[in-house]
Design a protein around this motif. Structure first.
Motif, PDB file in Angstrom:
ATOM      1  N   GLU A 207       0.764  -1.016  -0.035  1.00  0.00           N
ATOM      2  CA  GLU A 207       0.158  -0.051  -0.023  1.00  0.00           C
ATOM      3  C   GLU A 207       0.939   1.277   0.078  1.00  0.00           C
ATOM      4  N   ILE A 208       2.195   1.055   0.765  1.00  0.00           N
ATOM      5  CA  ILE A 208       2.860   2.280   0.874  1.00  0.00           C
ATOM      6  C   ILE A 208       3.586   2.685  -0.170  1.00  0.00           C
ATOM      7  N   LEU A 209       4.267   1.900  -0.772  1.00  0.00           N
ATOM      8  CA  LEU A 209       5.062   2.062  -1.868  1.00  0.00           C
ATOM      9  C   LEU A 209       4.326   2.572  -3.236  1.00  0.00           C
ATOM     10  N   PRO A 210       3.148   2.335  -3.518  1.00  0.00           N
ATOM     11  CA  PRO A 210       2.457   3.135  -4.560  1.00  0.00           C
ATOM     12  C   PRO A 210       2.170   4.457  -4.128  1.00  0.00           C
ATOM     13  N   VAL A 211       1.741   4.668  -2.721  1.00  0.00           N
ATOM     14  CA  VAL A 211       1.468   6.164  -2.602  1.00  0.00           C
ATOM     15  C   VAL A 211       2.379   7.010  -2.759  1.00  0.00           C
ATOM     16  N   PHE A 212       3.787   6.362  -2.266  1.00  0.00           N
ATOM     17  CA  PHE A 212       5.107   7.488  -2.305  1.00  0.00           C
ATOM     18  C   PHE A 212       5.673   7.297  -3.452  1.00  0.00           C
ATOM     19  N   SER A 213       5.363   6.329  -4.341  1.00  0.00           N
ATOM     20  CA  SER A 213       5.853   6.541  -5.879  1.00  0.00           C
ATOM     21  C   SER A 213       4.950   7.196  -6.667  1.00  0.00           C
ATOM     22  N   ARG A 214       3.616   7.349  -6.228  1.00  0.00           N
ATOM     23  CA  ARG A 214       2.644   7.872  -6.988  1.00  0.00           C
ATOM     24  C   ARG A 214       2.285   7.151  -8.308  1.00  0.00           C
ATOM     25  N   LYS A 215       2.549   5.929  -8.487  1.00  0.00           N
ATOM     26  CA  LYS A 215       2.028   4.829  -9.247  1.00  0.00           C
ATOM     27  C   LYS A 215       1.375   3.781  -8.829  1.00  0.00           C
ATOM     28  N   PRO A 216       0.479   2.919  -9.592  1.00  0.00           N
ATOM     29  CA  PRO A 216      -0.212   1.793  -8.975  1.00  0.00           C
ATOM     30  C   PRO A 216       1.170   0.655  -8.836  1.00  0.00           C
ATOM     31  N   LEU A 217       0.610  -0.049  -7.966  1.00  0.00           N
ATOM     32  CA  LEU A 217       1.486  -1.339  -7.714  1.00  0.00           C
ATOM     33  C   LEU A 217       1.588  -2.092  -8.989  1.00  0.00           C
TER      34      LEU A 217
ATOM     35  N   PHE B 212      10.856  10.686   0.046  1.00  0.00           N
ATOM     36  CA  PHE B 212      11.322   9.712   1.491  1.00  0.00           C
ATOM     37  C   PHE B 212      10.421  10.352   2.561  1.00  0.00           C
ATOM     38  N   THR B 213       9.255   9.860   2.771  1.00  0.00           N
ATOM     39  CA  THR B 213       8.537  10.000   3.965  1.00  0.00           C
ATOM     40  C   THR B 213       8.885   8.814   4.876  1.00  0.00           C
ATOM     41  N   THR B 214       8.769   9.057   6.298  1.00  0.00           N
ATOM     42  CA  THR B 214       9.148   7.908   7.192  1.00  0.00           C
ATOM     43  C   THR B 214       8.524   6.651   6.875  1.00  0.00           C
ATOM     44  N   PRO B 215       7.184   6.513   6.536  1.00  0.00           N
ATOM     45  CA  PRO B 215       6.617   5.276   6.230  1.00  0.00           C
ATOM     46  C   PRO B 215       7.290   4.584   4.906  1.00  0.00           C
ATOM     47  N   MET B 216       7.674   5.508   3.734  1.00  0.00           N
ATOM     48  CA  MET B 216       8.204   5.026   2.835  1.00  0.00           C
ATOM     49  C   MET B 216       9.872   4.422   3.091  1.00  0.00           C
ATOM     50  N   LEU B 217      10.461   4.995   4.072  1.00  0.00           N
ATOM     51  CA  LEU B 217      11.807   4.577   4.385  1.00  0.00           C
ATOM     52  C   LEU B 217      11.685   3.116   5.007  1.00  0.00           C
TER      53      LEU B 217
ATOM     54  N   ALA C 258       3.573   0.799   8.820  1.00  0.00           N
ATOM     55  CA  ALA C 258       2.140   0.901   9.194  1.00  0.00           C
ATOM     56  C   ALA C 258       1.765   2.149  10.310  1.00  0.00           C
ATOM     57  N   THR C 259       2.450   2.096  11.275  1.00  0.00           N
ATOM     58  CA  THR C 259       2.204   3.068  12.267  1.00  0.00           C
ATOM     59  C   THR C 259       2.468   4.368  11.647  1.00  0.00           C
ATOM     60  N   TYR C 260       3.572   4.775  11.073  1.00  0.00           N
ATOM     61  CA  TYR C 260       3.729   6.049  10.765  1.00  0.00           C
ATOM     62  C   TYR C 260       2.688   6.388   9.638  1.00  0.00           C
ATOM     63  N   PHE C 261       2.233   5.567   8.774  1.00  0.00           N
ATOM     64  CA  PHE C 261       1.519   5.593   7.783  1.00  0.00           C
ATOM     65  C   PHE C 261      -0.167   6.002   8.060  1.00  0.00           C
ATOM     66  N   TRP C 262      -0.518   5.163   8.868  1.00  0.00           N
ATOM     67  CA  TRP C 262      -1.878   5.399   9.586  1.00  0.00           C
ATOM     68  C   TRP C 262      -1.953   6.192  10.731  1.00  0.00           C
TER      69      TRP C 262
ATOM     70  N   THR D  42      -5.325   9.731  14.381  1.00  0.00           N
ATOM     71  CA  THR D  42      -5.454  10.622  15.153  1.00  0.00           C
ATOM     72  C   THR D  42      -5.880  11.978  14.370  1.00  0.00           C
ATOM     73  N   GLY D  43      -5.600  11.985  13.101  1.00  0.00           N
ATOM     74  CA  GLY D  43      -5.746  13.460  12.526  1.00  0.00           C
ATOM     75  C   GLY D  43      -4.312  14.238  12.471  1.00  0.00           C
ATOM     76  N   ARG D  44      -3.315  13.615  13.297  1.00  0.00           N
ATOM     77  CA  ARG D  44      -2.278  14.423  13.432  1.00  0.00           C
ATOM     78  C   ARG D  44      -0.998  13.511  13.008  1.00  0.00           C
ATOM     79  N   ARG D  45      -0.026  13.857  12.346  1.00  0.00           N
ATOM     80  CA  ARG D  45       1.058  13.216  11.557  1.00  0.00           C
ATOM     81  C   ARG D  45       2.400  13.196  12.742  1.00  0.00           C
ATOM     82  N   LEU D  46       3.139  12.146  12.648  1.00  0.00           N
ATOM     83  CA  LEU D  46       4.076  12.054  13.507  1.00  0.00           C
ATOM     84  C   LEU D  46       5.256  12.893  12.860  1.00  0.00           C
ATOM     85  N   ASN D  47       6.065  13.486  13.737  1.00  0.00           N
ATOM     86  CA  ASN D  47       7.007  14.387  13.205  1.00  0.00           C
ATOM     87  C   ASN D  47       8.111  13.584  12.576  1.00  0.00           C
ATOM     88  N   GLU D  48       8.414  13.802  11.272  1.00  0.00           N
ATOM     89  CA  GLU D  48       8.922  13.473  10.186  1.00  0.00           C
ATOM     90  C   GLU D  48      10.450  13.205  10.535  1.00  0.00           C
ATOM     91  N   ARG D  49      10.955  14.528  11.026  1.00  0.00           N
ATOM     92  CA  ARG D  49      12.507  14.577  11.324  1.00  0.00           C
ATOM     93  C   ARG D  49      12.611  13.499  12.437  1.00  0.00           C
TER      94      ARG D  49
END
Lengths: 554, 207, 358
Positions: free
Chosen positions: A270-280, A345-350, A403-407, A412-419
């Protein structure tokens, strides 16, 4: 199910949040309970891992005696597998699957609550051994005769059996729920081949749990009868067969490996396509590979038993080698998804990229272990420990963090700090490799697993020291993660409903979603309904996808 | 610029599909029951595998330990089998009755099924008391009592289900349109019956 | 001007990179198994190297591709990349690639397996290996069929046993256990085999190897078997046939029957059962000989060794293997004081007792 009556008085209805969380049947709250509960067990089992690694840092017994050490690695394995990885992935599935299907809840909400609450109960019983003269200490595989009443007299082993039977029952009920949900609760338009890959992996996983876990339950009951009622299933002195347990255990245990890895593969897919902006790449091939792994996983169990001298080596070696094929197909699909993408390169993508590169190592060492002659050397050495940690930790646990960073923003409506997230990732990644890569050379040079002490060989001392440093690095990497979670919950960045520009239906409602998930749904015409919606004015895209607006919508 | 405006999802979710759910095919509770039965099949599969493994590796003749007698289908095992198989039929008559909306017949057939189930359990317990060997008497004793015992436990579970069903039927809770619980319990009861037929064949016929 | 000086940044990098490179190089070396010293081991060794090379190629190819992709195709703008859903031909090709790889691997494995599992008609020596909690007994079987004439070596955790074998001859091991599952493992032979307690009437596992080089090879139990699992070490000493025959003869001559005596003086009883002494505290009279009546109720070997406060051995009983073996052992006169008695085979708290001589 078809109609929901809103009672006007509902607004006045309120109860304390404690009661609300204890009695909830909402799949999202239960999902969060699963995840929090699993992380608590993760930390407990992680502390046990540090005990093990501290003891092994240098030769000789410094911190604990053999009995304590044996309990530590037994509980570490049991808790990590049965009370962390499996339930935490169930937790994400619980939260996300109904949302991804456009469903208001799971098929059986109350059974869902039951299957969660059995977990802390079962886990507590397993841990309770420590209070009653020592926990189980026979390794998480509990091989008899070592685990029968002659050689393991304490009540710890009985508590392990009872606790794990409860945990197993919980996951059986949970899988009934998942399968029923997936087959009966999909929104209109959500055909099977439009389901997100994560849902597919959960479907196959649930089927494996449904068919494999009861066999272990039968085995555990048999062992319990042996221990407490004078039975002779596994007792060679009265005509029983100890190797039978190994067959039963691994008939469950090998599907269990896929139970642990498949949902993590789904998360990554699920995560690779989102951050590659391509379908699986190759959606259908991926689905068939998942089903193929599920089917094959029931015919490979005896590769854990090559050294027993009591199994058909060619058959199981062949089937085990074959299961590498669908796994290889998945690897290629992920690679092709990255190819010519637009990668951020977001954290879930890493963590997702970390998953595919680390799981690869586990896959290669797995193929090596599938060869009986090589397994005769490597079996029960640290090479196996390295292999299973590259699969479970480099694979599943990386998937769990992805999954934790992604969802997290969904929940919560809040994103975990990327740094902080990236700090966490890099310490975690380096620590992981320092901790577990040295186990390959250790095993290859012949260091057996599950030993409290080892010969003062300079090579062994070097690699063990490196491994211990790595284990503590992993522990350190958890600190920025915990700070991140707490700080974000208190004062995190509010990022709206769909911060990642994601593809699947869970992002088509508010973050966090309302109690029954959706007021309205976008049309579902592909496996990426939210993507289609976002780009629906992009005529070129729609034409390319064969999704030209229908008459009513134009 | 707000996230909604940028991604264009929530603010621009039209055209909406009204969430309209119609149940097609098998009712969800029955799907759940079927899946649960699948897991039970694997549970008994594990126990049967243990039985056949024990039998294959057992040194000496495969029979109850001396001085107990060999297992005989008469006077007890065969009649009990007939009782249990009959109860499957009576259960099904109950299901057919409620599909027609015949509540008194449902009550009657459920009561008869429950009675037959209890008779089976009582017979089984009596059989245990006269067999002359126990669970700790070697491998044969262990597998015999484990298999029949867990089957008995499942019959007991079914009997509890039947009791609840009967109580609900007495209050007239079922109708031709709404009787999914009756269908679910009957599925389970048939499953328990099939397990017994497999057990009976394995223990008493394929000696 | 002397040698060409490297740029400072290069040297700095060299200083940090060097240890890293060393770790990588070490890891690289560590990934090759120990040089095999048996015929079967050689087959495994060459198989391992082929498979490892294949694995390394796959690893470098895939990781290279991933690294290239993630850097080359970083997101640079908001343009949507081409939405590629799949390609049947490509997917058929990459289903075929792993299939071919694993089939090659499987075939090579089966060939090597044949060599590892080869059984000889007439092994040079046949040894019954018994694993017990927590050591090994090696019983050299001879042809006369009388177990009393077999030479037996039993190890203790503090004093692991040596298995002498002749070089260049097939050695057959019959692997037996009366308690739990153990595993006989010699890393330099690249082989292990589980030592499984089997019910009556079932054959125990057999393992065969032919050592090609004289030398001493460390071995260890590889299947977790309880508290002192880590202490189940042993060594295999491969020697010339002549040296082996001499070793066996010397061993046979040195064997002394278990000392047994007519009961003399006070009789003190102790029983070993389920790896536990009962009682754990014994009392004996000071300054006069007494008799230790030692019963071993289980089928695992035990003995009784008494140490004084300075940890000097003052008495050692013979080994007993039950079930229900009893021996009377004469203990010399001991001065009053507190002593420790222990089973040498099981130095665990449950088999470490106190003897009070008063």
């Amino acid at each position: 199910m078809a109609t929901t009556t809103l009672i006007p008085k509902a607004e006045a209805y309120s109860r304390s949040w404690v009661i609300e969380w204890l009695t909830t049947v909402d799949h999202k709250k239960i999902g969060i309970l699963y995840i929090v509960n699993s992380f608590l067990f993760f930390f407990a089992a992680g502390i046990l891992a540090l005990v093990i690694r501290s003891e092994l840092a240098i030769p000789g017994l410094q911190f604990v005696d053999e009995a304590t050490y044996n309990q530590a690695f037994t509980m570490h394995g049991t808790i990590m597998i049965f009370l962390f990885i499996v339930p935490v992935l169930s937790g994400f599935a619980n939260y996300v699957v109904p949302l991804m299907l456009g469903a208001p809840d799971m098929a059986f909400p109350r059974i869902n609550a039951l299957s969660f609450w059995l977990l802390p109960l079962g886990g507590g019983l397993i841990f309770a051994g420590y209070l009653f003269g020592g926990a189980a200490a026979e390794g998480w595989t509990l091989y008899p005769p070592l685990s029968n009443d002659t050689y393991s007299q304490g009540v710890g082993t009985d508590l392990w059996l009872i606790g794990l039977t409860l945990v197993g029952t919980a996951s059986i009920l949970g899988s009934v729920n998942f399968i029923a949900t997936i087959f009966k609760m999909r929104a209109p338009g959500m055909s099977l081949f439009r389901m997100p890959i994560f849902v597919w992996t959960v479907l196959v996983t649930a089927t494996l749990i449904l068919l494999a876990t009861p066999v272990l339950t039968a085995g555990m009951i048999a062992l319990f009868i042996d221990r407490n009622y004078g039975g002779s299933f596994f007792d060679p002195t009265t005509g029983g067969n100890p190797v039978l347990w190994q067959h039963i255990f691994w008939f469950f245990g090998h599907p269990e490996v896929y139970i642990v890895i498949l949902p993590a593969m789904g998360v990554v897919s699920e995560i690779l396509p989102v951050f590659s902006r391509k379908p699986l790449f190759g959606y259908r091939a991926f689905v068939f590979a998942t089903i193929g792994i599920g089917l094959l996983s029931f015919s490979v169990w005896a590769h854990h038993m090559f050294a027993t001298g009591q199994v058909a080596l060619p058959f199981f070696a062949f089937m085990t080698a074959m299961i590498g094929v669908p796994t290889g197909v998945k690897m290629f699909n992920w690679m092709a998804t990255l190819w010519r993408g637009s990668i951020s390169f977001t954290t879930p993508m890493l963590f997702a990229i970390g998953f595919i590169s680390m799981f690869l190592i586990g896959g290669i060492s797995g193929v090596m272990l599938a060869s009986p002659p090589m397994d005769f050397h490597l079996h029960d050495t640290y090479f196996v420990v390295a292999h299973l940690h590259y699969v479970f930790f480099g694979g599943s646990v990386f998937g769990v963090f992805a999954a934790t960073y992604f969802w997290f923003p969904k929940m919560t409506g809040r994103r975990l700090n990327e740094r902080l997230g990236k700090v966490h990732f890099w310490i975690h990644f380096i620590g992981f490799n320092l901790a577990f890569f040295p186990m390959h050379p250790l095993g290859i040079s012949g260091m057996p697993r599950r030993i409290a002490d080892y010969a003062a060989d300079p090579i062994w001392m070097f690699w063990n020291a490196v491994s211990t440093v790595g284990a503590f690095m992993i522990a350190v990497s958890i600190i920025p993660f915990l700070i991140n979670v707490v700080a974000t919950l208190i004062n995190g960045e509010r990022v709206g409903d769909d911060p990642w520009e994601a593809n699947t239906l869970e992002w088509a409602t508010t973050s966090p979603p309302p109690p029954y998930n959706f007021d309205r749904l976008p049309p579902i015409r592909s496996e990426r309904p939210v993507f289609d919606l976002r780009h629906k004015h992009d005529a070129e895209h729609l034409a390319a996808e064969g999704l030209a607006p229908t008459r009513g919508e134009a | 610029m707000s996230v909604e405006a940028r991604t264009g999802v929530s603010a621009d979710i039209t055209p909406h599909v009204e969430i309209e759910r119609r149940e097609v095919g098998m009712p969800t509770p029955l799907v759940g029951m079927l899946l649960f039965i699948a897991s039970e099949v694997m549970f008994f599969g594990g126990l049967f595998a243990a039985y056949f493994n024990a039998r294959a590796t057992f040194p000496g003749p495969w029979r109850p330990p001396e001085p107990a007698h060999e297992l005989e289908i008469l006077p007890l095992a065969l009649p009990l089998t007939i009782i249990l198989v009959a109860s499957s039929f009576t259960m099904q008559f109950g299901v057919w009755a409620i599909r027609r909306g015949d509540q008194p017949a449902l009550r009657r057939w459920t009561a008869i099924t429950l009675l037959l189930g209890i008779t089976f359990l009582a017979g089984q317990l009596y059989d245990y008391s006269i067999l002359g060997f126990g669970i700790s008497d070697g491998v044969f004793g262990t597998v015999f009592y484990t298999l029949t015992g867990f089957h008995g436990a499942h019959v007991f579970g079914g009997a509890v289900g039947l009791t609840i069903l009967l109580a609900r039927a007495m209050q007239g809770q079922f109708s031709a349109r709404n009787h999914v619980a009756v269908e679910a319990v009957s599925m389970y009861w048939h499953f328990v019956d099939v397990v017994w037929i497999a057990l009976f064949t394995t223990l008493y016929i394929l000696k | 001007m002397g040698r060409i000086q490297a740029e400072p940044w290069l040297r700095r990098m060299g200083r940090t990179a060097l240890p890293l490179l060393m770790v990588v190089a070490l890891a690289g070396c560590g990934m090759i198994p120990p040089e095999p010293e048996t015929e079967g081991g050689r087959a495994v060794f060459s198989l391992y190297n082929i498979v490892f090379a294949m694995g390394l190629a796959v690893f470098i190819g895939v990781e290279g591709f991933i690294l290239y992709s993630v850097f080359r195709y970083r997101r640079r703008d908001d343009r949507l990349p081409q939405q590629l859903h799949g390609n049947n031909l490509v997917e058929i090709i990459w289903t075929a690639i792993p299939t071919v790889i694993v089939l090659i691997l499987f075939t090579l494995s089966m060939i090597a397996l044949g060599q590892v599992e080869a059984r000889s008609e007439n092994p040079g020596v046949e040894i019954e290996v018994e694993g017990f909690q927590w050591q090994w007994t090696f019983r050299y079987l001879d042809d006369d069929g009388d177990p009393a004439n077999d030479y037996t070596v039993t190890g203790t955790p503090a004093n692991p046993p040596v298995m002498a074998v002749p070089v260049g001859e097939p050695v057959r091991l019959i692997l037996r256990s009366d308690d739990v599952v153990h595993s006989f493992y010699v890393p330099q032979f690249l082989i292990k085999r589980d030592v499984v307690p089997v019910p009556e009437g079932q054959e125990p596992n057999i393992m065969e190897f032919t050592v090609t080089e004289e030398g001493t090879y460390a071995g260890q139990c590889a299947e977790f078997c309880g508290n002192l699992h880590a202490d189940m070490t042993f060594s295999v000493e491969a020697m010339s046939r002549q040296a082996f025959d001499e070793w066996l003869a010397a061993g046979r001559a040195g064997e002394t029957p278990a000392p047994s005596a007519e009961p003399e003086g006070q009789v003190v009883e102790v029983t070993a059962d389920q790896i536990r002494f009962e009682p754990l505290e014994l009392r004996a009279p000071a300054d006069q000989p007494w008799t230790l009546r030692f019963t071993n109720a289980e089928s695992v070997v035990h003995n009784v060794v008494i140490y004084d406060a300075e940890n000097n051995e003052v008495f050692r009983s013979g080994d007993l293997t039950g079930p229900d073996a009893t021996g009377d052992f004469a203990v010399p006169a001991l001065p009053a004081g507190e002593y420790t008695f222990i089973c040498e085979y099981h130095p665990v708290p449950d088999m470490t007792g106190t003897l009070i001589v008063e």
